[in-house]
Design a protein around this motif. Structure first.
Motif, short mmCIF file in Angstrom:
data_model
loop_
_atom_site.label_atom_id
_atom_site.label_comp_id
_atom_site.label_asym_id
_atom_site.label_seq_id
_atom_site.Cartn_x
_atom_site.Cartn_y
_atom_site.Cartn_z
N ILE A 56 -11.67 20.08 2.96
CA ILE A 56 -11.22 20.90 4.08
C ILE A 56 -10.77 22.25 3.54
N ASP A 57 -11.01 23.30 4.32
CA ASP A 57 -10.59 24.64 3.93
C ASP A 57 -9.21 24.92 4.51
N LEU A 58 -8.21 25.05 3.65
CA LEU A 58 -6.85 25.34 4.08
C LEU A 58 -6.38 26.64 3.43
N PRO A 59 -6.09 27.66 4.23
CA PRO A 59 -5.55 28.90 3.66
C PRO A 59 -4.11 28.68 3.19
N PRO A 60 -3.58 29.61 2.40
CA PRO A 60 -2.20 29.47 1.93
C PRO A 60 -1.23 29.26 3.09
N GLY A 61 -0.25 28.41 2.85
CA GLY A 61 0.75 28.12 3.87
C GLY A 61 1.38 26.76 3.63
N GLU A 62 2.24 26.38 4.56
CA GLU A 62 2.91 25.09 4.50
C GLU A 62 2.31 24.17 5.55
N TYR A 63 2.02 22.93 5.16
CA TYR A 63 1.33 21.99 6.04
C TYR A 63 2.05 20.65 6.07
N LEU A 97 -8.41 17.96 -0.51
CA LEU A 97 -7.07 17.36 -0.43
C LEU A 97 -7.18 15.95 -1.00
N THR A 98 -6.52 15.73 -2.14
CA THR A 98 -6.59 14.45 -2.85
C THR A 98 -5.25 13.74 -2.75
N THR A 99 -5.30 12.45 -2.41
CA THR A 99 -4.08 11.64 -2.31
C THR A 99 -4.26 10.38 -3.14
N PRO A 100 -3.39 10.17 -4.14
CA PRO A 100 -3.45 8.93 -4.91
C PRO A 100 -2.93 7.75 -4.08
N LEU A 146 0.86 -1.18 0.00
CA LEU A 146 0.00 0.00 0.00
C LEU A 146 0.90 1.23 0.00
N THR A 147 0.80 2.04 -1.05
CA THR A 147 1.64 3.24 -1.16
C THR A 147 0.75 4.44 -1.48
N ALA A 148 1.27 5.60 -1.14
CA ALA A 148 0.55 6.85 -1.42
C ALA A 148 1.42 7.75 -2.28
N GLY A 149 0.79 8.39 -3.25
CA GLY A 149 1.50 9.37 -4.06
C GLY A 149 1.44 10.73 -3.37
N THR A 150 1.86 11.75 -4.07
CA THR A 150 1.90 13.10 -3.52
C THR A 150 0.49 13.69 -3.43
N SER A 151 0.16 14.18 -2.24
CA SER A 151 -1.15 14.82 -2.02
C SER A 151 -1.20 16.16 -2.72
N VAL A 152 -2.39 16.49 -3.23
CA VAL A 152 -2.60 17.75 -3.94
C VAL A 152 -3.85 18.42 -3.34
N TYR A 153 -3.75 19.73 -3.07
CA TYR A 153 -4.88 20.50 -2.55
C TYR A 153 -5.38 21.42 -3.64
N GLU A 154 -6.68 21.29 -3.96
CA GLU A 154 -7.25 22.11 -5.02
C GLU A 154 -8.74 22.30 -4.75
N ASN A 155 -9.20 23.54 -4.80
CA ASN A 155 -10.62 23.87 -4.64
C ASN A 155 -11.24 23.26 -3.37
N GLY A 156 -10.51 23.33 -2.25
CA GLY A 156 -11.04 22.85 -0.98
C GLY A 156 -11.02 21.35 -0.79
N ASN A 196 4.26 16.60 3.12
CA ASN A 196 4.34 18.05 3.25
C ASN A 196 3.68 18.65 2.02
N ILE A 197 2.80 19.63 2.26
CA ILE A 197 2.19 20.32 1.11
C ILE A 197 2.33 21.81 1.30
N LEU A 198 2.43 22.51 0.20
CA LEU A 198 2.54 23.96 0.19
C LEU A 198 1.38 24.49 -0.63
N ILE A 199 0.60 25.37 -0.02
CA ILE A 199 -0.53 25.98 -0.70
C ILE A 199 -0.20 27.45 -0.92
N ALA A 200 -0.14 27.83 -2.18
CA ALA A 200 0.25 29.21 -2.53
C ALA A 200 -0.94 30.15 -2.51
#
Length: 128
Positions: free
Chosen positions: A95-102, A43-46, A31-41, A124-128
């Motif tokens: 989830i609502d995440l404002p810009p920042g590093e998480y 958080l998607t993880t493959p 079981l592996t996970a790819g890079t999470s992406v945050y878009e339009n509220g 680690n994700i960075l939201i611009a």
């Protein structure tokens, strides 16, 4: 010299036996996970899974990184129902995440008595 050879052979046999036991007890599932992406509220993880179908919880703990040594919890124990099926899929958390590093902790738990943990991922994700 003969005793040294026997010790080396014995060590190799022990290591191979340990590897065999690990494969037997884990069922060889991956079981592996790819890079999470945050878009339009969202958080998607493959996810990629190589085992038999399982009903699971994806539990998220998210922390905003304020400084190198300081973080603030954004959400703790947000859970999403999911089904692991052989191959590629995604898990999504609204989830609502404002810009920042998480820092995102994703735990995969069985939907069973005691909810045993299958595995976990830290991203680690960075939201611009």
């Amino acid at each position: 010299m003969e005793r040294k050879t026997l010790l080396i052979i014995g060590g190799v046999v022990c290591v191979l036996a340990a590897i065999a036991l690990i494969l037997v007890f884990t069922g060889g599932n991956s079981l592996t996970a790819g890079t999470s992406v945050y878009e339009n509220g969202v958080l998607t993880t493959p996810i990629h899974y190589d085992g038999e179908q399982r009903e699971v919880w994806f539990q998220y703990n998210i922390f905003r990184q304020d400084t190198l040594l300081s973080s603030t919890p954004v959400c703790e124990s947000e859970s999403v129902l999911g089904t692991l099926t052989k191959g590629d899929s995604v898990t999504e958390l609204q989830i609502d995440l404002p810009p920042g590093e998480y820092k995102v902790f994703i735990y995969v738990l069985e939907r069973a008595e005691g909810t045993p943990r299958i595995t976990g991922f830290i991203q680690n994700i960075l939201i611009a």
